[in-house]
Design a protein around this motif. Sequence first.
Motif, PDB file in Angstrom:
ATOM      1  N   LEU A  52       0.780  -1.244   0.116  1.00  0.00           N
ATOM      2  CA  LEU A  52      -0.047  -0.136  -0.021  1.00  0.00           C
ATOM      3  C   LEU A  52       0.900   1.268  -0.084  1.00  0.00           C
ATOM      4  CD1 LEU A  52      -2.587  -1.108   2.637  1.00  0.00           C
ATOM      5  CD2 LEU A  52      -2.979  -1.327   0.150  1.00  0.00           C
ATOM      6  N   SER A  53       0.292   2.294  -0.145  1.00  0.00           N
ATOM      7  CA  SER A  53       1.182   3.690  -0.066  1.00  0.00           C
ATOM      8  C   SER A  53       0.127   4.837   0.217  1.00  0.00           C
ATOM      9  CB  SER A  53       1.512   4.093  -1.450  1.00  0.00           C
ATOM     10  OG  SER A  53       0.439   3.838  -2.559  1.00  0.00           O
ATOM     11  N   HIS A  54       0.709   6.004   0.568  1.00  0.00           N
ATOM     12  CA  HIS A  54      -0.200   7.171   0.801  1.00  0.00           C
ATOM     13  C   HIS A  54      -1.001   7.050   2.199  1.00  0.00           C
ATOM     14  CE1 HIS A  54       0.726   8.025  -3.127  1.00  0.00           C
ATOM     15  NE2 HIS A  54       0.256   6.845  -3.675  1.00  0.00           N
ATOM     16  N   GLY A  74       4.303  -0.116  -0.764  1.00  0.00           N
ATOM     17  CA  GLY A  74       4.422   0.065  -2.068  1.00  0.00           C
ATOM     18  C   GLY A  74       5.261   1.444  -2.426  1.00  0.00           C
ATOM     19  N   MET A  75       4.655   2.236  -3.194  1.00  0.00           N
ATOM     20  CA  MET A  75       5.200   3.498  -3.729  1.00  0.00           C
ATOM     21  C   MET A  75       5.439   4.382  -2.522  1.00  0.00           C
ATOM     22  SD  MET A  75       3.310   6.144  -6.385  1.00  0.00           S
ATOM     23  CE  MET A  75       4.316   7.152  -7.483  1.00  0.00           C
ATOM     24  N   GLY A  76       6.809   5.157  -2.588  1.00  0.00           N
ATOM     25  CA  GLY A  76       7.118   5.993  -1.561  1.00  0.00           C
ATOM     26  C   GLY A  76       8.750   6.004  -1.766  1.00  0.00           C
ATOM     27  N   ALA A 217      -0.539 -14.900  -2.925  1.00  0.00           N
ATOM     28  CA  ALA A 217      -1.864 -14.287  -3.945  1.00  0.00           C
ATOM     29  C   ALA A 217      -2.215 -12.793  -3.300  1.00  0.00           C
ATOM     30  CB  ALA A 217      -2.704 -15.496  -3.422  1.00  0.00           C
ATOM     31  N   ASP A 218      -2.627 -11.779  -4.146  1.00  0.00           N
ATOM     32  CA  ASP A 218      -2.853 -10.528  -3.846  1.00  0.00           C
ATOM     33  C   ASP A 218      -4.347 -10.353  -4.260  1.00  0.00           C
ATOM     34  OD1 ASP A 218      -1.547  -7.628  -3.190  1.00  0.00           O
ATOM     35  OD2 ASP A 218      -2.733  -7.442  -5.274  1.00  0.00           O
ATOM     36  N   GLY A 219      -5.043  -9.473  -3.708  1.00  0.00           N
ATOM     37  CA  GLY A 219      -6.270  -8.849  -4.261  1.00  0.00           C
ATOM     38  C   GLY A 219      -7.537  -9.511  -3.826  1.00  0.00           C
ATOM     39  N   GLY A 241      -4.728  -5.857   1.645  1.00  0.00           N
ATOM     40  CA  GLY A 241      -4.632  -4.461   1.504  1.00  0.00           C
ATOM     41  C   GLY A 241      -5.854  -3.591   2.006  1.00  0.00           C
ATOM     42  N   LYS A 242      -6.851  -3.684   1.027  1.00  0.00           N
ATOM     43  CA  LYS A 242      -8.076  -2.804   1.478  1.00  0.00           C
ATOM     44  C   LYS A 242      -8.829  -3.191   2.765  1.00  0.00           C
ATOM     45  CE  LYS A 242     -10.051  -3.150  -2.803  1.00  0.00           C
ATOM     46  NZ  LYS A 242      -8.924  -4.114  -3.250  1.00  0.00           N
ATOM     47  N   ALA A 243      -8.748  -4.466   3.044  1.00  0.00           N
ATOM     48  CA  ALA A 243      -9.322  -5.168   4.374  1.00  0.00           C
ATOM     49  C   ALA A 243      -8.365  -4.527   5.569  1.00  0.00           C
ATOM     50  CB  ALA A 243      -9.337  -6.500   4.420  1.00  0.00           C
TER      51      ALA A 243
HETATM   52  C1  LIG Z   1      -4.511   3.010  -1.095  1.00  0.00           C
HETATM   53  C2  LIG Z   1      -3.748   1.776  -1.957  1.00  0.00           C
HETATM   54  C3  LIG Z   1      -2.377   2.351  -2.460  1.00  0.00           C
HETATM   55  C4  LIG Z   1      -1.736   1.447  -3.118  1.00  0.00           C
HETATM   56  N1  LIG Z   1      -0.500   1.612  -3.423  1.00  0.00           N
HETATM   57  C5  LIG Z   1       0.301   0.576  -4.127  1.00  0.00           C
HETATM   58  C6  LIG Z   1       1.506   0.777  -4.465  1.00  0.00           C
HETATM   59  O1  LIG Z   1       2.185   1.976  -4.209  1.00  0.00           O
HETATM   60  N2  LIG Z   1       2.468  -0.189  -5.000  1.00  0.00           N
HETATM   61  C7  LIG Z   1       1.828  -1.466  -5.305  1.00  0.00           C
HETATM   62  O2  LIG Z   1       2.308  -2.278  -5.869  1.00  0.00           O
HETATM   63  N3  LIG Z   1       0.350  -1.539  -5.226  1.00  0.00           N
HETATM   64  C8  LIG Z   1      -0.500  -0.708  -4.725  1.00  0.00           C
HETATM   65  N4  LIG Z   1      -1.587  -0.894  -4.319  1.00  0.00           N
HETATM   66  C9  LIG Z   1      -2.427  -2.228  -4.572  1.00  0.00           C
HETATM   67  C10 LIG Z   1      -2.312  -3.219  -3.497  1.00  0.00           C
HETATM   68  O3  LIG Z   1      -0.941  -3.644  -3.320  1.00  0.00           O
HETATM   69  C11 LIG Z   1      -2.888  -4.303  -4.024  1.00  0.00           C
HETATM   70  O4  LIG Z   1      -2.510  -4.886  -5.151  1.00  0.00           O
HETATM   71  C12 LIG Z   1      -4.459  -4.007  -4.190  1.00  0.00           C
HETATM   72  O5  LIG Z   1      -4.794  -3.278  -3.103  1.00  0.00           O
HETATM   73  C13 LIG Z   1      -5.238  -5.484  -4.096  1.00  0.00           C
HETATM   74  O6  LIG Z   1      -5.084  -6.041  -2.770  1.00  0.00           O
HETATM   75  P1  LIG Z   1      -6.367  -5.879  -1.847  1.00  0.00           P
HETATM   76  O7  LIG Z   1      -7.897  -6.219  -2.706  1.00  0.00           O
HETATM   77  O8  LIG Z   1      -6.176  -6.566  -0.721  1.00  0.00           O
HETATM   78  O9  LIG Z   1      -6.456  -4.574  -1.450  1.00  0.00           O
HETATM   79  C14 LIG Z   1      -2.316   0.061  -3.746  1.00  0.00           C
HETATM   80  C15 LIG Z   1      -3.733  -0.253  -3.158  1.00  0.00           C
HETATM   81  C16 LIG Z   1      -4.453   0.718  -2.378  1.00  0.00           C
HETATM   82  C17 LIG Z   1      -5.988   0.498  -1.816  1.00  0.00           C
END
Ligand SMILES: Cc1cc2nc3c(=O)[nH]c(=O)nc-3n(C[C@H](O)[C@H](O)[C@H](O)COP(=O)(O)O)c2cc1C
Length: 296
Positions: A52-54, A74-76, A217-219, A241-243
């Motif tokens: 995640l990021s931000h 993630g990004m940063g 596994a992601d997503g 992530g979102k959870a």
């Molecule tokens: C707020 C937010 C920021 C994210 N930033 C990044 C990021 O910087 N780099 C990255 O690879 N994925 C980023 N993702 C994607 C997540 O790593 C992930 O692939 C995606 O949210 C699906 O997983 P989830 O359904 O468990 O959220 C971001 C997702 C969210 C919601």
Amino acid sequence: MFSEARGDSVQIAREYMDSLLVESRVVGAVKPDTTFRFLGETFSMPFMTAALSHLDLASMAEGAKEAGACVSIGMGGNEEMGKVLSTGAKVIKIIKPYADEKEIMSRIEYAEEHGALAVGMDVEHAVNVEDAEDSVVMGLQMKQPTLEELEKYIRATKLPFLIKGALSAADALRCRDLGAAGLVLSHHNGLMRYAVPPVMILPEIRKAVGSDLLLVADGGIETGFDAFKALARGADAVTMGKALMGPLKDKGAEGVKEALQKANGQLQAMMIRTGTKNLKHMDPSVIWEPAGYRHG
Ligand SMILES: Cc1cc2nc3c(=O)[nH]c(=O)nc-3n(C[C@H](O)[C@H](O)[C@H](O)COP(=O)(O)O)c2cc1C
């Protein structure tokens, strides 16, 4: 992300996940053990935070560490990575496919020097959703890396390198041949429309790579029940992530810790009911999948 659009891969993946049923094998079952060994470290559970990021990622990492879970970010910039690493959590830094190679190399070097567990790249975020142009993320230009560039990044570090966004057996084999340690199977919240869900294609990818690659596994992993399905179908670990974002917002590190522990409890519940004593004994035959999709 694209809930109004046709081909919303987040929704497709959710519907697929809920279509998978689990066979009970509870007779004689023993208490399950979710100890998870990954990249030379031992964790209490096979959950990790998604890249995640931000967000307040240091609190996210603190909560995950308390729960005994691995962290990906993630990004940063490097300053943020430093704050996350200073929590003492085990961290995988997922680097964006920046057009400017210096942005990539400086993060790789920082991760290596400051004790990150691994690095990786979310290659699925290089191009736009609606055309074939390289994307601009938060004002920064991305570039779809060539195979040669990816290999260069992988070889630029002693750290294990994970490719996030590989989502087919063909890509998995390419990544293995380039020297990647593992994959984060992801369509990044539907960046590709009509994407085959990670949990659907997992058995095919696992069959192709055997034990050569770590598969995360992601997503759409919202519960330990979702996680069980992914693990039974061949994942080594899952991301959330979102959870975790609601718990982070409401209760900071404590919220993240509680959410991960709750998910791990659900995973354990599913493990005992399927006679799965530990993560090494996950058996795909407990999953019932409706007939329908065929690889074309
Ligand atoms: C707020 C937010 C920021 C994210 N930033 C990044 C990021 O910087 N780099 C990255 O690879 N994925 C980023 N993702 C994607 C997540 O790593 C992930 O692939 C995606 O949210 C699906 O997983 P989830 O359904 O468990 O959220 C971001 C997702 C969210 C919601």
